[in-house]
Motif scaffolding. Structure first.
Motif, PDB file in Angstrom:
ATOM      1  N   GLN A 156       0.829  -1.210   0.000  1.00 53.99           N
ATOM      2  CA  GLN A 156       0.000   0.000   0.000  1.00 53.99           C
ATOM      3  C   GLN A 156       0.866   1.264   0.000  1.00 53.99           C
ATOM      4  O   GLN A 156       0.554   2.236  -0.703  1.00 53.99           O
ATOM      5  CB  GLN A 156      -0.951   0.008   1.209  1.00 53.99           C
ATOM      6  CG  GLN A 156      -2.026  -1.044   1.159  1.00 53.99           C
ATOM      7  CD  GLN A 156      -2.973  -0.853  -0.016  1.00 53.99           C
ATOM      8  OE1 GLN A 156      -3.288   0.268  -0.400  1.00 53.99           O
ATOM      9  NE2 GLN A 156      -3.417  -1.954  -0.589  1.00 53.99           N
ATOM     10  N   ASP A 157       1.941   1.256   0.780  1.00 53.06           N
ATOM     11  CA  ASP A 157       2.848   2.406   0.810  1.00 53.06           C
ATOM     12  C   ASP A 157       3.475   2.640  -0.560  1.00 53.06           C
ATOM     13  O   ASP A 157       3.621   3.777  -1.008  1.00 53.06           O
ATOM     14  CB  ASP A 157       3.951   2.204   1.856  1.00 53.06           C
ATOM     15  CG  ASP A 157       3.444   2.295   3.284  1.00 53.06           C
ATOM     16  OD1 ASP A 157       2.295   2.739   3.498  1.00 53.06           O
ATOM     17  OD2 ASP A 157       4.204   1.901   4.202  1.00 53.06           O
ATOM     18  N   PHE A 158       3.867   1.550  -1.228  1.00 54.48           N
ATOM     19  CA  PHE A 158       4.496   1.681  -2.546  1.00 54.48           C
ATOM     20  C   PHE A 158       3.499   2.213  -3.561  1.00 54.48           C
ATOM     21  O   PHE A 158       3.791   3.157  -4.286  1.00 54.48           O
ATOM     22  CB  PHE A 158       5.058   0.329  -3.006  1.00 54.48           C
ATOM     23  CG  PHE A 158       5.979   0.458  -4.186  1.00 54.48           C
ATOM     24  CD1 PHE A 158       7.341   0.514  -3.999  1.00 54.48           C
ATOM     25  CD2 PHE A 158       5.487   0.527  -5.481  1.00 54.48           C
ATOM     26  CE1 PHE A 158       8.200   0.641  -5.082  1.00 54.48           C
ATOM     27  CE2 PHE A 158       6.333   0.659  -6.567  1.00 54.48           C
ATOM     28  CZ  PHE A 158       7.698   0.707  -6.368  1.00 54.48           C
ATOM     29  N   ILE A 159       2.298   1.636  -3.606  1.00 58.91           N
ATOM     30  CA  ILE A 159       1.350   2.064  -4.635  1.00 58.91           C
ATOM     31  C   ILE A 159       0.763   3.443  -4.336  1.00 58.91           C
ATOM     32  O   ILE A 159       0.227   4.084  -5.239  1.00 58.91           O
ATOM     33  CB  ILE A 159       0.242   1.021  -4.913  1.00 58.91           C
ATOM     34  CG1 ILE A 159      -0.618   0.780  -3.687  1.00 58.91           C
ATOM     35  CG2 ILE A 159       0.839  -0.259  -5.451  1.00 58.91           C
ATOM     36  CD1 ILE A 159      -1.805  -0.115  -3.953  1.00 58.91           C
ATOM     37  N   ALA A 160       0.889   3.911  -3.104  1.00 59.14           N
ATOM     38  CA  ALA A 160       0.486   5.291  -2.817  1.00 59.14           C
ATOM     39  C   ALA A 160       1.390   6.263  -3.580  1.00 59.14           C
ATOM     40  O   ALA A 160       0.953   7.327  -4.010  1.00 59.14           O
ATOM     41  CB  ALA A 160       0.555   5.569  -1.322  1.00 59.14           C
ATOM     42  N   LYS A 161       2.649   5.876  -3.766  1.00 56.11           N
ATOM     43  CA  LYS A 161       3.598   6.715  -4.511  1.00 56.11           C
ATOM     44  C   LYS A 161       3.463   6.524  -6.019  1.00 56.11           C
ATOM     45  O   LYS A 161       3.630   7.458  -6.781  1.00 56.11           O
ATOM     46  CB  LYS A 161       5.027   6.381  -4.099  1.00 56.11           C
ATOM     47  CG  LYS A 161       5.294   6.502  -2.634  1.00 56.11           C
ATOM     48  CD  LYS A 161       6.145   7.678  -2.363  1.00 56.11           C
ATOM     49  CE  LYS A 161       6.503   7.687  -0.887  1.00 56.11           C
ATOM     50  NZ  LYS A 161       6.592   8.990  -0.354  1.00 56.11           N
ATOM     51  N   ARG A 162       3.200   5.284  -6.449  1.00 55.61           N
ATOM     52  CA  ARG A 162       3.108   4.967  -7.879  1.00 55.61           C
ATOM     53  C   ARG A 162       1.912   4.065  -8.143  1.00 55.61           C
ATOM     54  O   ARG A 162       2.055   2.868  -8.391  1.00 55.61           O
ATOM     55  CB  ARG A 162       4.380   4.260  -8.339  1.00 55.61           C
ATOM     56  CG  ARG A 162       5.642   5.092  -8.388  1.00 55.61           C
ATOM     57  CD  ARG A 162       5.644   6.179  -9.447  1.00 55.61           C
ATOM     58  NE  ARG A 162       5.356   5.735 -10.778  1.00 55.61           N
ATOM     59  CZ  ARG A 162       6.259   5.252 -11.632  1.00 55.61           C
ATOM     60  NH1 ARG A 162       7.498   5.147 -11.285  1.00 55.61           N
ATOM     61  NH2 ARG A 162       5.889   4.875 -12.828  1.00 55.61           N
ATOM     62  N   PRO A 163       0.684   4.605  -8.094  1.00 53.41           N
ATOM     63  CA  PRO A 163      -0.512   3.769  -8.244  1.00 53.41           C
ATOM     64  C   PRO A 163      -0.575   3.030  -9.579  1.00 53.41           C
ATOM     65  O   PRO A 163      -1.147   1.949  -9.657  1.00 53.41           O
ATOM     66  CB  PRO A 163      -1.665   4.749  -8.105  1.00 53.41           C
ATOM     67  CG  PRO A 163      -1.088   6.104  -8.056  1.00 53.41           C
ATOM     68  CD  PRO A 163       0.383   5.994  -7.870  1.00 53.41           C
ATOM     69  N   GLY A 164       0.029   3.562 -10.601  1.00 53.05           N
ATOM     70  CA  GLY A 164      -0.007   2.928 -11.912  1.00 53.05           C
ATOM     71  C   GLY A 164       0.731   1.609 -11.983  1.00 53.05           C
ATOM     72  O   GLY A 164       0.541   0.831 -12.917  1.00 53.05           O
ATOM     73  N   LEU A 165       1.579   1.333 -11.021  1.00 49.79           N
ATOM     74  CA  LEU A 165       2.348   0.089 -11.036  1.00 49.79           C
ATOM     75  C   LEU A 165       1.596  -1.083 -10.418  1.00 49.79           C
ATOM     76  O   LEU A 165       1.987  -2.230 -10.573  1.00 49.79           O
ATOM     77  CB  LEU A 165       3.676   0.274 -10.303  1.00 49.79           C
ATOM     78  CG  LEU A 165       4.662   1.249 -10.937  1.00 49.79           C
ATOM     79  CD1 LEU A 165       5.931   1.332 -10.113  1.00 49.79           C
ATOM     80  CD2 LEU A 165       4.978   0.858 -12.364  1.00 49.79           C
ATOM     81  N   ASP A 166       0.525  -0.799  -9.698  1.00 52.98           N
ATOM     82  CA  ASP A 166      -0.204  -1.865  -9.014  1.00 52.98           C
ATOM     83  C   ASP A 166      -0.936  -2.732 -10.030  1.00 52.98           C
ATOM     84  O   ASP A 166      -1.737  -2.236 -10.819  1.00 52.98           O
ATOM     85  CB  ASP A 166      -1.199  -1.279  -8.012  1.00 52.98           C
ATOM     86  CG  ASP A 166      -1.869  -2.349  -7.187  1.00 52.98           C
ATOM     87  OD1 ASP A 166      -1.234  -3.375  -6.917  1.00 52.98           O
ATOM     88  OD2 ASP A 166      -3.045  -2.148  -6.817  1.00 52.98           O
ATOM     89  N   ASP A 167      -0.651  -4.012 -10.009  1.00 55.15           N
ATOM     90  CA  ASP A 167      -1.325  -4.939 -10.918  1.00 55.15           C
ATOM     91  C   ASP A 167      -2.404  -5.743 -10.198  1.00 55.15           C
ATOM     92  O   ASP A 167      -2.954  -6.683 -10.746  1.00 55.15           O
ATOM     93  CB  ASP A 167      -0.311  -5.876 -11.590  1.00 55.15           C
ATOM     94  CG  ASP A 167       0.554  -6.633 -10.592  1.00 55.15           C
ATOM     95  OD1 ASP A 167       0.249  -6.595  -9.376  1.00 55.15           O
ATOM     96  OD2 ASP A 167       1.527  -7.250 -11.025  1.00 55.15           O
ATOM     97  N   GLY A 168      -2.674  -5.373  -8.948  1.00 56.18           N
ATOM     98  CA  GLY A 168      -3.729  -6.041  -8.190  1.00 56.18           C
ATOM     99  C   GLY A 168      -3.316  -7.343  -7.548  1.00 56.18           C
ATOM    100  O   GLY A 168      -4.082  -7.940  -6.808  1.00 56.18           O
ATOM    101  N   GLU A 169      -2.106  -7.786  -7.814  1.00 60.68           N
ATOM    102  CA  GLU A 169      -1.607  -9.036  -7.239  1.00 60.68           C
ATOM    103  C   GLU A 169      -1.131  -8.799  -5.818  1.00 60.68           C
ATOM    104  O   GLU A 169      -0.395  -7.828  -5.568  1.00 60.68           O
ATOM    105  CB  GLU A 169      -0.442  -9.582  -8.059  1.00 60.68           C
ATOM    106  CG  GLU A 169      -0.832 -10.098  -9.419  1.00 60.68           C
ATOM    107  CD  GLU A 169      -1.606 -11.393  -9.350  1.00 60.68           C
ATOM    108  OE1 GLU A 169      -1.252 -12.269  -8.548  1.00 60.68           O
ATOM    109  OE2 GLU A 169      -2.590 -11.518 -10.100  1.00 60.68           O
ATOM    110  N   PRO A 170      -1.492  -9.661  -4.877  1.00 63.05           N
ATOM    111  CA  PRO A 170      -0.957  -9.504  -3.522  1.00 63.05           C
ATOM    112  C   PRO A 170       0.539  -9.826  -3.531  1.00 63.05           C
ATOM    113  O   PRO A 170       1.018 -10.584  -4.377  1.00 63.05           O
ATOM    114  CB  PRO A 170      -1.736 -10.535  -2.707  1.00 63.05           C
ATOM    115  CG  PRO A 170      -2.195 -11.535  -3.702  1.00 63.05           C
ATOM    116  CD  PRO A 170      -2.379 -10.801  -5.001  1.00 63.05           C
ATOM    117  N   TRP A 171       1.263  -9.250  -2.600  1.00 64.92           N
ATOM    118  CA  TRP A 171       2.702  -9.502  -2.533  1.00 64.92           C
ATOM    119  C   TRP A 171       2.983 -10.856  -1.912  1.00 64.92           C
ATOM    120  O   TRP A 171       4.094 -11.371  -2.058  1.00 64.92           O
ATOM    121  CB  TRP A 171       3.406  -8.391  -1.779  1.00 64.92           C
ATOM    122  CG  TRP A 171       3.648  -7.185  -2.650  1.00 64.92           C
ATOM    123  CD1 TRP A 171       3.155  -6.967  -3.894  1.00 64.92           C
ATOM    124  CD2 TRP A 171       4.451  -6.063  -2.359  1.00 64.92           C
ATOM    125  NE1 TRP A 171       3.578  -5.776  -4.384  1.00 64.92           N
ATOM    126  CE2 TRP A 171       4.391  -5.186  -3.468  1.00 64.92           C
ATOM    127  CE3 TRP A 171       5.207  -5.687  -1.257  1.00 64.92           C
ATOM    128  CZ2 TRP A 171       5.077  -3.968  -3.501  1.00 64.92           C
ATOM    129  CZ3 TRP A 171       5.882  -4.477  -1.308  1.00 64.92           C
ATOM    130  CH2 TRP A 171       5.817  -3.639  -2.417  1.00 64.92           C
TER     131      TRP A 171
END
Length: 147
Positions: free
Chosen positions: A129-144
């Motif tokens: 969540q912290d990472f995608i808050a900075k770069r939401p476009g990179l989130d592919d919806g896959e859990p880590w």
């Protein structure tokens, strides 16, 4: 030859490999120098809390600018650099972090030691969540962590 470095220098076009290498070395020296100042400041700080906060904030801002300069000199696109911290937030980093969290989870399961699995999932999700808050476009919806 000691190259002075400003953030504006790092944003200027670099025409040769030698210029890029010189800029990268200068930026790396600047990061080390600021890091040393931060450690010295932490260990010997005196003064009012407002003065200390201002000095610490200034050093942290300088460190973020120097980190950004290192990333720019290394050829990283500006959109992959967080302007507040100077850290890289690229797809490569996103995928590497996800892989690292999955390895930690797999190791914990295979050894039956270490983290509580639910806690590990929660920490990994917070990191995601912290990472995608900075770069939401990179989130592919896959859990880590899968499992």
């Amino acid at each position: 030859m000691d190259v002075q470095l400003s953030f504006e220098d790092a944003s200027a076009p670099v025409n040769t490999e030698d210029q890029r290498k010189a800029l990268l070395r200068a930026a790396q020296r600047r990061v080390r120098s600021i890091g040393e100042k931060l450690l010295t400041f932490r260990d010997s700080a005196s003064g009012s809390s407002a003065e200390l906060a201002a000095i610490g904030a200034d050093l942290c801002t300088s460190l973020a600018d120097a980190r950004a300069a290192v990333n720019i000199a290394a050829g990283l696109p500006m959109e992959d650099i967080d302007p507040a911290s100077g850290q890289e937030y690229s797809k490569r980093i996103y995928l590497g972090l996800r892989k690292s969290w999955q390895r930690s989870y797999d190791r914990t399961i295979s050894r039956s030691i270490g983290w509580n699995l639910d806690e590990l999932r929660q920490v990994a999700e917070k990191a995601r969540q912290d990472f995608i808050a900075k770069r939401p476009g990179l989130d592919d919806g896959e859990p880590w962590i899968k499992g």
